[in-house]
Scaffold this motif. Structure first.
Motif, PDB file in Angstrom:
ATOM      1  N   ALA A 164      16.123   0.570   0.312  1.00 25.64           N
ATOM      2  CA  ALA A 164      15.923   1.891   1.239  1.00 25.64           C
ATOM      3  C   ALA A 164      14.611   1.511   2.232  1.00 25.64           C
ATOM      4  O   ALA A 164      14.745   0.408   2.740  1.00 25.64           O
ATOM      5  N   GLY A 165      13.698   2.326   2.264  1.00 24.66           N
ATOM      6  CA  GLY A 165      12.661   2.116   3.189  1.00 24.66           C
ATOM      7  C   GLY A 165      11.517   1.294   2.698  1.00 24.66           C
ATOM      8  O   GLY A 165      10.529   0.863   3.343  1.00 24.66           O
ATOM      9  N   VAL A 166      11.603   0.920   1.492  1.00 26.96           N
ATOM     10  CA  VAL A 166      10.540   0.289   0.653  1.00 26.96           C
ATOM     11  C   VAL A 166      10.758  -1.173   0.672  1.00 26.96           C
ATOM     12  O   VAL A 166      11.703  -1.925   0.229  1.00 26.96           O
ATOM     13  N   THR A 167       9.597  -2.115   0.969  1.00 29.39           N
ATOM     14  CA  THR A 167       9.507  -3.474   1.091  1.00 29.39           C
ATOM     15  C   THR A 167       8.564  -3.804  -0.054  1.00 29.39           C
ATOM     16  O   THR A 167       7.411  -3.450  -0.287  1.00 29.39           O
ATOM     17  N   ILE A 168       8.986  -4.636  -0.982  1.00 23.88           N
ATOM     18  CA  ILE A 168       8.102  -5.344  -1.879  1.00 23.88           C
ATOM     19  C   ILE A 168       8.299  -6.796  -1.727  1.00 23.88           C
ATOM     20  O   ILE A 168       9.124  -7.540  -1.947  1.00 23.88           O
ATOM     21  N   GLY A 169       6.901  -7.422  -1.846  1.00 20.55           N
ATOM     22  CA  GLY A 169       6.837  -9.002  -1.448  1.00 20.55           C
ATOM     23  C   GLY A 169       5.888  -9.570  -2.313  1.00 20.55           C
ATOM     24  O   GLY A 169       4.710  -8.866  -2.648  1.00 20.55           O
ATOM     25  N   ALA A 170       5.821 -10.865  -2.387  1.00 22.90           N
ATOM     26  CA  ALA A 170       4.870 -11.603  -3.130  1.00 22.90           C
ATOM     27  C   ALA A 170       4.905 -12.920  -2.799  1.00 22.90           C
ATOM     28  O   ALA A 170       6.143 -13.660  -2.650  1.00 22.90           O
ATOM     29  N   THR A 171       3.852 -13.869  -2.759  1.00 23.57           N
ATOM     30  CA  THR A 171       3.927 -15.354  -2.569  1.00 23.57           C
ATOM     31  C   THR A 171       3.035 -15.860  -3.849  1.00 23.57           C
ATOM     32  O   THR A 171       2.116 -15.384  -4.065  1.00 23.57           O
ATOM     33  N   GLY A 205       0.343 -10.267  -2.213  1.00 22.68           N
ATOM     34  CA  GLY A 205       1.064  -9.467  -2.532  1.00 22.68           C
ATOM     35  C   GLY A 205       1.291  -8.412  -1.583  1.00 22.68           C
ATOM     36  O   GLY A 205       0.341  -7.913  -0.945  1.00 22.68           O
ATOM     37  N   LEU A 206       2.535  -7.551  -1.461  1.00 24.80           N
ATOM     38  CA  LEU A 206       2.545  -6.345  -0.197  1.00 24.80           C
ATOM     39  C   LEU A 206       3.552  -5.469  -0.870  1.00 24.80           C
ATOM     40  O   LEU A 206       4.739  -5.626  -1.795  1.00 24.80           O
ATOM     41  N   ILE A 207       3.330  -4.180  -0.676  1.00 27.26           N
ATOM     42  CA  ILE A 207       4.167  -2.989  -0.615  1.00 27.26           C
ATOM     43  C   ILE A 207       4.143  -2.187   0.752  1.00 27.26           C
ATOM     44  O   ILE A 207       2.914  -1.919   1.264  1.00 27.26           O
ATOM     45  N   ALA A 208       5.238  -1.928   1.227  1.00 29.68           N
ATOM     46  CA  ALA A 208       5.362  -1.276   2.500  1.00 29.68           C
ATOM     47  C   ALA A 208       6.510  -0.188   2.554  1.00 29.68           C
ATOM     48  O   ALA A 208       7.316  -0.441   1.717  1.00 29.68           O
ATOM     49  N   TYR A 209       6.104   0.748   3.433  1.00 30.63           N
ATOM     50  CA  TYR A 209       7.452   1.656   3.693  1.00 30.63           C
ATOM     51  C   TYR A 209       7.335   1.810   5.206  1.00 30.63           C
ATOM     52  O   TYR A 209       6.508   1.876   5.918  1.00 30.63           O
ATOM     53  N   ASP A 210       8.713   1.798   5.627  1.00 28.44           N
ATOM     54  CA  ASP A 210       9.367   1.879   7.075  1.00 28.44           C
ATOM     55  C   ASP A 210      10.284   2.865   6.843  1.00 28.44           C
ATOM     56  O   ASP A 210      11.341   2.797   6.409  1.00 28.44           O
TER      57      ASP A 210
END
Length: 363
Positions: A164-171, A205-210
């Motif tokens: 949906a509008g949530v992005t979760i990312g990591a490296t 790490g990342l958590i975002a909402y758009d």
């Protein structure tokens, strides 16, 4: 009868080949940006001023690349990206002299997200993409920390999922940098080191909402050094951490973005802590004209502080070509020594004015 059998076999093989080709559609695209012009700034190191072609970036860095996608069926895809950064003034490689210094990776994408292997953009970059209205320009918040526009990791595995509008990312990087110090994006950390698990490791790490009107992002980035790396990360016990918290909102012709970047460098005598705040606005009165302005505030508590003011106008001659003008003023504190321009120099404690006139073409 034998001829008929052969014909049936040929027809069946052809159908299988066509079916396989339909099942596995692939595409490869060449793309790039060439962006350069003439810049000027006063109070250069040693006195006087500078007028010339920028070496690191214009409105955005110049690049070219190849990207490819193969449809594996069932919503699954394979992809790759090879991306090179270069200096239009000389034709030389940026990013530590690497042929594909911006990105060199391959991965798989499913409904649950994508997994990427190789040199790749890490989550610090993604956290800043939407909120920083100026971006990696000649005059930008990145002059305070040249890691920020070069937030990439070698030998890395990455994940990104959008729900949906949530992005979760990591490296996670097994050895974040294996290039010599030929530019701000190369730190000479010797990559993956046998017998030293901590050497040059990095994770982000990342958590975002758009949404269509607003968004927010939070990221964390932690890297280690090792012997032989550029100072101050000369030991695997030394760490360099950055946190980003930012957001934006949009109206029909206006976008406002702002945020906070916190750095904690723990490296013996080279240790430092800074806070960097930014607030910017983009106004698009007509489709072919964008007006940007931003204020950036750098604070190194007990040491120095600096303030940068940036204004930029971009006019789009077509979908691919634009011309622009950028003007910025850097107000350094007594011990400040940050240049107004990426890759520039400044007399310590001096206020500095910078101007850039350029043209950008994308293909």
């Amino acid at each position: 009868m034998e001829v008929r059998s052969v014909l049936r076999s040929v027809a069946l093989s052809s159908l299988m080949l066509v079916s396989c080709m339909a099942y596995s559609q692939s595409s490869v695209m060449l793309y790039g940006i060439i962006d350069t012009g003439v810049e000027y700034y006063n109070h250069a190191a040693g006195g006087g001023s500078f007028t010339g072609v920028p070496t690191l970036t214009g409105e955005v860095p110049s690049e070219w690349g190849l990207t490819g996608v193969e449809d594996l069926g069932g919503g699954n895809k394979a992809f790759f990206k090879l991306e090179s950064g270069f200096a239009p003034g000389t034709g030389g490689f940026n990013y530590g002299g690497r042929e594909f210094g911006r990105q060199a990776n391959v991965g798989l994408q499913t409904a649950y997200g994508s997994v990427t292997l190789g040199r790749q953009v890490n989550m610090t970059t993604y956290a800043l993409l939407s909120a920083d209205v100026i971006g990696p320009s000649i005059h930008s918040l990145y002059v305070f920390d040249n890691y920020l526009p070069n937030a990439r990791s070698d030998n890395a595995i990455g994940y990104m999922g959008k729900f949906a509008g949530v992005t979760i990312g990591a490296t996670y990087s097994f050895g974040r940098d294996a290039a010599g110090p030929a530019g701000p994006s190369a730190t000479n950390c010797p990559g993956q080191v046998a017998g030293n698990f901590l050497a040059c490791k990095q994770y982000t790490g990342l958590i975002a909402y758009d949404s269509s009107r607003f968004g927010a992002a939070v990221s964390y980035d932690r890297m280690r050094g090792n012997e032989g790396a550029s100072a101050p990360l000369t030991h695997s016990a030394y760490t360099d951490s950055r946190s980003v918290v930012d957001g934006y909102f949009k109206l029909p012709s206006v976008k406002v973005g702002g945020g906070w970047i916190h750095r904690n460098l723990s490296a013996g005598a080279g240790s430092m802590v800074y806070n960097l705040y930014f607030l910017g606005l983009t106004y698009t009165p007509i489709a072919s004209l964008a007006l940007d302005t931003q204020v950036d505030k750098y604070i190194q508590s007990g040491v120095t502080s600096s303030t940068e003011l940036v204004a930029r106008a971009s006019y789009f001659l077509s979908k691919s070509t634009s011309v622009y003008s950028s003007v910025a003023c850097m107000i350094n504190g007594r011990n400040g020594s940050t240049s107004v321009a990426a890759g520039g120099t400044v007399e310590p404690g001096a206020e500095q004015l910078g101007v850039m006139l350029g043209v950008r073409h994308a293909f």
